[in-house]
Scaffold this motif. Structure first.
Motif, PDB file in Angstrom:
ATOM      1  N   VAL A 203       0.817  -1.216   0.000  1.00 11.88           N
ATOM      2  CA  VAL A 203       0.000   0.000   0.000  1.00 11.88           C
ATOM      3  C   VAL A 203       0.850   1.264   0.000  1.00 11.88           C
ATOM      4  O   VAL A 203       0.598   2.209  -0.745  1.00 11.88           O
ATOM      5  CB  VAL A 203      -0.928   0.000   1.239  1.00 11.88           C
ATOM      6  CG1 VAL A 203      -1.696   1.306   1.346  1.00 11.88           C
ATOM      7  CG2 VAL A 203      -1.891  -1.179   1.189  1.00 11.88           C
ATOM      8  N   ASP A 204       1.879   1.281   0.825  1.00 10.49           N
ATOM      9  CA  ASP A 204       2.630   2.524   1.028  1.00 10.49           C
ATOM     10  C   ASP A 204       3.437   2.947  -0.196  1.00 10.49           C
ATOM     11  O   ASP A 204       3.543   4.123  -0.502  1.00 10.49           O
ATOM     12  CB  ASP A 204       3.571   2.379   2.226  1.00 10.49           C
ATOM     13  CG  ASP A 204       2.808   2.356   3.533  1.00 10.49           C
ATOM     14  OD1 ASP A 204       1.781   3.039   3.602  1.00 10.49           O
ATOM     15  OD2 ASP A 204       3.237   1.647   4.453  1.00 10.49           O
TER      16      ASP A 204
ATOM     17  N   ARG B  68      10.738  -0.339   9.053  1.00  7.25           N
ATOM     18  CA  ARG B  68      10.323   0.568  10.122  1.00  7.25           C
ATOM     19  C   ARG B  68       8.800   0.708  10.130  1.00  7.25           C
ATOM     20  O   ARG B  68       8.165   0.736  11.165  1.00  7.25           O
ATOM     21  CB  ARG B  68      10.974   1.944   9.924  1.00  7.25           C
ATOM     22  CG  ARG B  68      12.430   1.990  10.341  1.00  7.25           C
ATOM     23  CD  ARG B  68      12.851   3.427  10.572  1.00  7.25           C
ATOM     24  NE  ARG B  68      12.751   4.229   9.375  1.00  7.25           N
ATOM     25  CZ  ARG B  68      13.703   4.328   8.461  1.00  7.25           C
ATOM     26  NH1 ARG B  68      14.830   3.669   8.605  1.00  7.25           N
ATOM     27  NH2 ARG B  68      13.552   5.080   7.400  1.00  7.25           N
TER      28      ARG B  68
ATOM     29  N   ALA C 292       2.873  -2.012  16.181  1.00  8.45           N
ATOM     30  CA  ALA C 292       2.598  -1.312  17.429  1.00  8.45           C
ATOM     31  C   ALA C 292       1.136  -0.907  17.547  1.00  8.45           C
ATOM     32  O   ALA C 292       0.680  -0.493  18.586  1.00  8.45           O
ATOM     33  CB  ALA C 292       3.475  -0.068  17.540  1.00  8.45           C
ATOM     34  N   VAL C 293       0.400  -1.026  16.440  1.00  7.98           N
ATOM     35  CA  VAL C 293      -0.997  -0.624  16.467  1.00  7.98           C
ATOM     36  C   VAL C 293      -1.820  -1.722  17.121  1.00  7.98           C
ATOM     37  O   VAL C 293      -1.654  -2.890  16.805  1.00  7.98           O
ATOM     38  CB  VAL C 293      -1.497  -0.382  15.028  1.00  7.98           C
ATOM     39  CG1 VAL C 293      -2.968  -0.011  15.028  1.00  7.98           C
ATOM     40  CG2 VAL C 293      -0.675   0.703  14.374  1.00  7.98           C
ATOM     41  N   PRO C 294      -2.705  -1.349  18.032  1.00 13.58           N
ATOM     42  CA  PRO C 294      -3.570  -2.366  18.612  1.00 13.58           C
ATOM     43  C   PRO C 294      -4.326  -3.094  17.507  1.00 13.58           C
ATOM     44  O   PRO C 294      -4.703  -2.499  16.509  1.00 13.58           O
ATOM     45  CB  PRO C 294      -4.521  -1.557  19.483  1.00 13.58           C
ATOM     46  CG  PRO C 294      -3.834  -0.274  19.731  1.00 13.58           C
ATOM     47  CD  PRO C 294      -2.955  -0.019  18.563  1.00 13.58           C
TER      48      PRO C 294
ATOM     49  N   SER D  23      -7.232  -4.053  17.200  1.00 13.02           N
ATOM     50  CA  SER D  23      -8.546  -3.535  16.845  1.00 13.02           C
ATOM     51  C   SER D  23      -8.442  -2.322  15.940  1.00 13.02           C
ATOM     52  O   SER D  23      -9.396  -1.948  15.269  1.00 13.02           O
ATOM     53  CB  SER D  23      -9.299  -3.148  18.115  1.00 13.02           C
ATOM     54  OG  SER D  23      -8.557  -2.185  18.828  1.00 13.02           O
ATOM     55  N   GLU D  24      -7.276  -1.671  15.933  1.00 14.00           N
ATOM     56  CA  GLU D  24      -7.089  -0.483  15.112  1.00 14.00           C
ATOM     57  C   GLU D  24      -6.692  -0.834  13.689  1.00 14.00           C
ATOM     58  O   GLU D  24      -6.716  -0.009  12.801  1.00 14.00           O
ATOM     59  CB  GLU D  24      -5.985   0.393  15.719  1.00 14.00           C
ATOM     60  CG  GLU D  24      -6.389   1.056  17.006  1.00 14.00           C
ATOM     61  CD  GLU D  24      -7.483   2.061  16.773  1.00 14.00           C
ATOM     62  OE1 GLU D  24      -7.342   2.902  15.879  1.00 14.00           O
ATOM     63  OE2 GLU D  24      -8.497   1.982  17.486  1.00 14.00           O
TER      64      GLU D  24
ATOM     65  N   VAL E 281      -6.547  -2.179   9.988  1.00 11.22           N
ATOM     66  CA  VAL E 281      -7.373  -2.623   8.889  1.00 11.22           C
ATOM     67  C   VAL E 281      -6.984  -4.076   8.668  1.00 11.22           C
ATOM     68  O   VAL E 281      -5.825  -4.441   8.763  1.00 11.22           O
ATOM     69  CB  VAL E 281      -7.056  -1.799   7.636  1.00 11.22           C
ATOM     70  CG1 VAL E 281      -7.838  -2.333   6.453  1.00 11.22           C
ATOM     71  CG2 VAL E 281      -7.354  -0.340   7.893  1.00 11.22           C
ATOM     72  N   GLU E 282      -7.952  -4.906   8.414  1.00  6.05           N
ATOM     73  CA  GLU E 282      -7.627  -6.320   8.266  1.00  6.05           C
ATOM     74  C   GLU E 282      -6.907  -6.559   6.953  1.00  6.05           C
ATOM     75  O   GLU E 282      -7.489  -6.464   5.888  1.00  6.05           O
ATOM     76  CB  GLU E 282      -8.903  -7.142   8.345  1.00  6.05           C
ATOM     77  CG  GLU E 282      -9.314  -7.395   9.772  1.00  6.05           C
ATOM     78  CD  GLU E 282     -10.360  -8.484   9.870  1.00  6.05           C
ATOM     79  OE1 GLU E 282     -10.373  -9.364   9.009  1.00  6.05           O
ATOM     80  OE2 GLU E 282     -11.137  -8.412  10.807  1.00  6.05           O
ATOM     81  N   LEU E 283      -5.649  -6.829   7.040  1.00  5.89           N
ATOM     82  CA  LEU E 283      -4.864  -7.132   5.862  1.00  5.89           C
ATOM     83  C   LEU E 283      -4.604  -8.629   5.807  1.00  5.89           C
ATOM     84  O   LEU E 283      -4.413  -9.266   6.842  1.00  5.89           O
ATOM     85  CB  LEU E 283      -3.531  -6.366   5.910  1.00  5.89           C
ATOM     86  CG  LEU E 283      -3.603  -4.880   5.587  1.00  5.89           C
ATOM     87  CD1 LEU E 283      -2.268  -4.218   5.833  1.00  5.89           C
ATOM     88  CD2 LEU E 283      -4.039  -4.648   4.161  1.00  5.89           C
ATOM     89  N   PRO E 284      -4.595  -9.184   4.626  1.00  8.64           N
ATOM     90  CA  PRO E 284      -4.369 -10.622   4.497  1.00  8.64           C
ATOM     91  C   PRO E 284      -2.883 -10.930   4.655  1.00  8.64           C
ATOM     92  O   PRO E 284      -2.163 -11.124   3.677  1.00  8.64           O
ATOM     93  CB  PRO E 284      -4.863 -10.901   3.081  1.00  8.64           C
ATOM     94  CG  PRO E 284      -4.651  -9.611   2.357  1.00  8.64           C
ATOM     95  CD  PRO E 284      -4.801  -8.513   3.351  1.00  8.64           C
TER      96      PRO E 284
ATOM     97  N   ASP F 167      -1.217 -13.456   5.554  1.00 10.12           N
ATOM     98  CA  ASP F 167      -0.694 -14.703   5.008  1.00 10.12           C
ATOM     99  C   ASP F 167      -0.464 -14.587   3.502  1.00 10.12           C
ATOM    100  O   ASP F 167       0.555 -15.036   2.979  1.00 10.12           O
ATOM    101  CB  ASP F 167      -1.634 -15.865   5.330  1.00 10.12           C
ATOM    102  CG  ASP F 167      -3.068 -15.595   4.886  1.00 10.12           C
ATOM    103  OD1 ASP F 167      -3.385 -14.431   4.553  1.00 10.12           O
ATOM    104  OD2 ASP F 167      -3.860 -16.542   4.856  1.00 10.12           O
TER     105      ASP F 167
END
Lengths: 349, 159
Positions: B31-32, B84, B91-93, B95-96, B98-101, B103
């Protein structure tokens, strides 16, 4: 796993990944465009050089006031090594609130994807650019009644969701999970609230009335200043995210206590008043010469923290945004044009 | 005058295909980096001598994106930057996030750049091997071979 199951997993996984794709960057002109450069040579800067920049830089405002200083820049300052990878010089996208009650995205030339939210006093966003957090002032523009909302920027039809009331000076942490704020009323409270779980809050009652708030260390540390006392206190969030501990006194002190920091500039630089300053005083960059009264937010625009966006409150009470390329010597400072009626800016994405 | 016309034509091409190609590049580099890779590829290819003559500029741009994704993978600085960012993501909880696949992402990372391009074009764009071959200027046999190897590798990782 049979072939059909494999195909389905690949297909659905790819779709989920690609669903997160960002918007494309603006069309990049091949023509070279002029760019304003401050050369740091004296009281008057000079407009110099041309280089390929993206569309927004085509309308940059010349910044020629001088006097900026990088003090002791090379000595013992390993975090400021120039990597040679400069990336872009201008922000990809900003979030802007305007006086007619809209929040929208601004790429330097067009104001798009707008939401009607009413009067906004402060605006910030999560680092991934997916959520805006803003405050709406209370009655008579007082602090009491000021309400913080979050807004899903991925949904053009999203409505603001209330986060908390009677709080101001909101600032989302670098993980995007927490919003820090100051309570209204007693003027002495500081709190943190989870952006997803309103029951998950943290508050410290203290005599701290310094503003604004400061995130460092990737969101593990929160600094909050104490106006006029040359001190800053830190609160450190535990790694387990299940609580916070307060530590004091801080190793960091400033002339006024009014501190704004980010860990995005090579993990080092802290903004103090209208200056960008490291916590070791190894570098200082003075923005006050550009009419800046206070830096309100900082955000890295490239991968190495060489190019940062500073949003500022100007002495004439307007707001402004600047890109600062710390990898250049002299440092490049570029004013980012804002849409008419802008009252708050936040870097996003 | 002709330069202005060329510039406008390029802008039309850019605006017509940039969104789609950013999504394509997201499958290649994540994505980035995708928007950067797409712009870098455009700047590179639109300045090349083959650009003006190309009948299918989208395909030429797409191939350059695949090339640029290799450059990205070779860049040590960028690799470190990705690491990085990954650390920040961790470090993101939960629940925060976005569900990324994760695997599938991990499986894609095991592939060569060309295999990844073949996989994205096949599974996301739903192109048959002949169409993929046309886009990437490969033989159909080569595409089938790359796809078979990619599927075998991804099966190992996903199983």
């Amino acid at each position: 796993m049979n072939d059909d199951e494999l195909d389905e997993r690949i297909r659905s996984g790819l779709a989920a990944l690609i669903d997160q794709a960002r918007d494309p960057l603006p069309y990049p002109p091949r023509e070279e465009q002029p760019e304003s450069v401050y050369d740091g040579s004296g009281d008057r800067g000079r407009r110099a050089t041309t280089r390929r920049v993206f569309a927004v830089a085509a309308v940059v405002v010349a910044l020629v006031a001088g006097g900026a200083v990088w003090a002791n820049r090379s000595e013992g300052d390993r975090n400021l090594e120039v990597t040679g990878e400069t990336d872009r010089q201008v922000p990809r996208r900003l979030l802007v609130a305007t006086s007619d009650g809209r929040i929208g995205t601004w790429d330097g030339t067009s104001f798009s994807r707008q939401w009607d939210v009413g009067t906004v006093s402060e605006l910030t966003s999560t680092p991934d650019g997916r959520t805006a957090v803003f405050t709406v002032p209370g009655p008579d523009n007082g602090c009491l009644g000021t309400t913080a909302y979050r807004l899903d920027l991925t949904d053009p039809n999203a409505l603001p969701v209330r986060v908390l009331t009677n709080a101001h000076h909101v600032l989302v942490d670098p993980t995007g999970g927490w919003v820090a704020y100051r309570f209204c009323g007693d003027g002495t409270g500081l709190g943190l609230s989870s952006l997803t779980d309103p029951t998950n809050n943290w508050r410290v009652d203290s005599d701290h009335d310094g503003i604004p708030l400061v995130w460092r260390d990737g969101g593990d540390t929160l600094l909050f200043g104490i106006d006029g006392t040359n001190r800053t206190t830190t609160a450190t969030r535990s790694k387990s995210l299940d609580g916070w501990t307060e530590s004091r006194p801080s190793k960091f002190s400033t002339p006024t206590g009014a501190v704004l920091a980010t860990d995005t500039i090579n993990g080092l630089v802290v903004a103090v008043d209208a200056r960008l300053r490291s916590d070791t005083d190894e570098l200082v960059f003075d923005l006050s010469r550009y009419g800046v009264d206070a830096v309100t937010q900082l955000r890295s625009l490239d991968r190495d923290g060489n190019v940062v966006l500073a949003t500022t409150r100007q002495r004439d009470n307007t707001i402004a945004a600047w890109t600062i390329d710390l990898s250049q010597d002299p440092v490049h400072v570029t004013n980012v044009p804002m849409p008419d009626g802008s009252i708050a800016i936040a870097p996003t994405g | 005058m002709s330069m202005e016309v060329d510039g406008r034509a390029d802008e039309v091409v850019y605006k017509a295909h940039a969104s789609e190609l950013v999504r394509f590049a997201t499958g290649l580099v994540g994505v980035d980096d995708a928007p950067d890779v797409v712009v870098d590829a455009f700047l590179r290819v639109s300045a090349s001598t083959t650009w003006a003559e190309a009948r299918d500029k989208r395909a030429l741009w797409l191939r350059t994106i695949v090339f640029e994704s290799r450059s990205l993978a070779r860049s040590a600085d960028r690799r470190r930057a990705r690491e990085r960012r990954a650390a920040v993501l961790l470090a993101v909880p939960l629940s925060e996030c976005v569900e990324l696949p994760t695997d599938v992402i991990e499986a894609l990372e095991q592939l060569s750049d060309q295999q990844r391009a073949v996989v994205v074009l096949t599974y996301w764009m739903d192109l048959d091997p002949m169409s993929v071959a046309g886009l990437l200027e490969l033989s159909e046999g080569s595409v089938r071979k790359q796809l078979a190897r990619a599927r075998a590798r991804m099966r190992e990782v996903l199983s």
